[in-house]
Write a protein that holds these residues in place. Structure first.
Motif, short mmCIF file in Angstrom:
data_model
loop_
_atom_site.label_atom_id
_atom_site.label_comp_id
_atom_site.label_asym_id
_atom_site.label_seq_id
_atom_site.Cartn_x
_atom_site.Cartn_y
_atom_site.Cartn_z
N SER A 105 0.81 -1.22 0.00
CA SER A 105 0.00 0.00 0.00
C SER A 105 0.84 1.27 0.00
CB SER A 105 -0.90 0.01 1.24
OG SER A 105 -0.08 0.01 2.40
N GLY A 106 2.12 1.14 0.35
CA GLY A 106 2.97 2.32 0.47
C GLY A 106 2.71 3.11 1.74
N ILE A 107 1.90 2.52 2.65
CA ILE A 107 1.56 3.22 3.90
C ILE A 107 2.52 2.77 5.00
CG2 ILE A 107 -0.25 3.55 5.64
CD1 ILE A 107 -2.30 2.92 3.47
N ASP A 108 2.95 3.72 5.83
CA ASP A 108 3.89 3.42 6.92
C ASP A 108 3.33 2.33 7.84
OD1 ASP A 108 5.07 3.81 9.73
OD2 ASP A 108 6.32 5.13 8.54
N PRO A 109 4.17 1.35 8.20
CA PRO A 109 3.71 0.24 9.04
C PRO A 109 3.05 0.68 10.34
CG PRO A 109 5.92 -0.22 8.24
CD PRO A 109 5.60 1.17 7.80
N THR A 110 3.49 1.82 10.89
CA THR A 110 2.94 2.24 12.18
C THR A 110 1.43 2.43 12.12
OG1 THR A 110 5.03 3.35 12.65
CG2 THR A 110 3.18 3.91 14.06
N TRP A 111 0.92 2.88 10.97
CA TRP A 111 -0.53 3.04 10.85
C TRP A 111 -1.24 1.70 10.99
CZ3 TRP A 111 -2.37 7.58 11.62
CH2 TRP A 111 -1.65 8.72 11.22
N PHE A 112 -0.65 0.65 10.37
CA PHE A 112 -1.25 -0.68 10.48
C PHE A 112 -1.20 -1.15 11.92
CE2 PHE A 112 -2.11 -1.98 6.16
CZ PHE A 112 -1.33 -1.16 5.40
N VAL A 113 -0.05 -0.92 12.57
CA VAL A 113 0.12 -1.35 13.96
C VAL A 113 -0.93 -0.68 14.85
CG1 VAL A 113 1.67 -1.34 15.95
CG2 VAL A 113 2.56 -1.86 13.69
N MET A 114 -1.12 0.63 14.66
CA MET A 114 -2.10 1.35 15.47
C MET A 114 -3.52 0.86 15.18
SD MET A 114 -0.72 3.39 17.56
CE MET A 114 0.76 2.43 17.75
N ALA A 115 -3.81 0.64 13.89
CA ALA A 115 -5.16 0.22 13.51
C ALA A 115 -5.54 -1.10 14.18
CB ALA A 115 -5.26 0.07 12.00
#
Lengths: 367, 86
Positions: A157-167
């Motif tokens: 997705s090109g999205i920073d992993p931290t966003w996934f971790v928080m989600a």
């Protein structure tokens, strides 16, 4: 033998000993987590596994941001393909039949359980069997790869992993609080020296991080079973061994930021894979043995229904095959791949559910 | 029913060394097999197991079914005594 080599081996050994001890004391049965959902409608260990995954993803991401990780993501993640699901389903069947997953089998063997020792033999045999079908399976994998060169959701997705971790961790934290209040994260039992699985889960997340920092990746052990088969075949049937392309492969090929190279594969060599896995397996065996002996609960018992030893052996063979087909095992995918949102791991773990269901149905008829 | 009652027959289920799910499955089957005798106080079931996980899961399962249970550790294994509901 360089100082770095000795250092890696020692740290991995300590990680193994701690893991083996903790898993034995807390009955940290990953196979049971999936199996008991279908066999007894129990979800306790699945909650604990979720805790392990969430704790790991938080620790890993924090370590990444602090610059502690030598590689991100870690090597040998593999490519996205239907092989991941197929391997997961097959692995699910195998781990339920054998009575434990690849780590459970090791820590139970260390405690003297005979079906588990049969499963270990099966794991080596199954991994060796894979070498025979490797050319066909590898070409199937190559032809069915999706999004070549990428494995994780952040990469795709090109999205920073931290966003996934928080989600994931924010709603999960709320769930854990609710479960803890309802007493759903702890277990009442009368056995000696019991360590609550939630404690083991958090500790295992820390140990996974230690492995990543020291050895370049979280815990993985199943390539070593292929190596064991390789050593045996090289000894007993050297001409046949030499003809198997699988044992010549060397998928691990990285260099630490310090300049230290790590290379290896499933062949009969003492290479990088041997360095980061053999001490881990030895450590888990030693840790669980120590735990059982210190509780005076170690004993080798052979008076077990033969069908259970046979199921252990058969389940081990299936797990050995599946761990090379996926590739990877439950420890690698659950404790390593899932916390970094690796799609092969998500697919593998998804496959574990139907696999465990099939295995449980078979097990009910055998006992 | 007092589990030290002398007229109470002890039925033993030795599942030491067996795999984990077998322990719970076999115990539940045995309990159901002799459940009338247990309820009437004529028998109690002693399960011998070295499977740490099973000690917890069996206790929980029979406890939920209303049975009384007690756990004792011997050398290298555990003995779970399952008796009539209190």
């Amino acid at each position: 033998m360089t100082p770095e080599t000795i250092q890696i081996a020692l740290i991995v050994l300590l990680v193994g000993i701690a893991s083996g001890f903790l898993m034995h004391r807390s009955d940290f049965c990953i196979a049971g987590a999936f199996r008991d959902l279908f066999l007894f409608r129990k979800t306790f260990m699945l909650r604990i596994l979720l805790l392990l995954v969430v704790a790991s993803m938080l620790l890993f991401d924090a370590a990444r941001r602090l610059g502690m990780l030598p590689f991100y993501p870690f090597p040998l993640l593999g490519a996205i393909s239907p092989a991941n699901v197929a391997g997961g389903i097959l692995f699910g069947i195998g781990m339920v039949l054998s009575g434990g997953c690849v780590v459970g089998t090791v820590y139970r063997s260390g405690a003297g359980n005979v079906p588990a020792i049969a499963a270990l033999a099966g794991l080596v045999a199954g991994s060796g069997l894979y070498a025979e079908i490797h050319p066909a399976w590898a070409s199937f994998q190559k032809s069915s790869v999706l999004f070549p060169g990428m494995a994780t959701l952040p990469q795709l997705s090109g999205i920073d992993p931290t966003w996934f971790v928080m989600a994931v961790s924010v709603p999960a934290a709320w769930l854990f609080l609710r479960w803890a209040r309802a007493g759903l994260l702890s277990r009442k039992t009368a056995v000696d020296g019991y360590i609550q699985p939630w404690v083991a889960a958090v500790a295992l997340a820390l140990l996974g991080l230690a492995s990543w920092v020291a050895a370049g990746m979280p815990m993985g052990i199943t390539t070593s079973y292929a190596k064991a088969a390789a050593f045996l075949e090289a000894l007993i049937v050297p001409d046949h061994y030499a003809a198997l392309s699988f044992f010549r492969s060397a998928p691990l090929d990285v260099v630490f930021p310090s300049g230290y190279p790590l290379r290896g594969g499933p062949g009969a060599r003492l290479d990088g894979i041997a360095l980061i896995q053999f001490p881990l397996i030895g450590g888990i065996l030693a840790g669980s043995f120590l735990s059982a002996v210190s509780l005076r609960e170690f004993r080798l018992r052979f008076r077990v229904p033969p069908v259970q030893i046979a199921a252990g052996l058969a389940g081990g063979v299936v797990m050995g095959l599946a761990s090379r087909m996926a590739p990877g095992c439950n420890v690698w995918h659950l404790m390593g791949g899932l916390p970094v949102f690796s799609v092969p791991s998500i697919l593998f773990v998804a496959g574990l559910f139907p696999g465990a269901w099939i295995g449980s149905t078979m097990l009910k008829r055998l006992i | 029913m007092d589990i030290t009652d002398a007229s109470c027959q002890v039925v033993t289920l030795d599942i030491v060394g067996q795999v984990c799910p077998a322990s719970l499955l076999l115990t539940l089957r045995k309990v159901n097999e002799i459940k009338d005798a247990i309820h009437q106080g004529k028998a109690r079931l002693e399960v011998l197991t070295d499977n740490r996980d099973s000690v917890g899961t069996i206790s929980e399962a029979v406890g939920n079914m209303g049975y009384g249970y007690a756990t004792e550790k011997k050398e290298g294994h555990y003995v779970l005594s399952i008796s009539a509901p209190r």
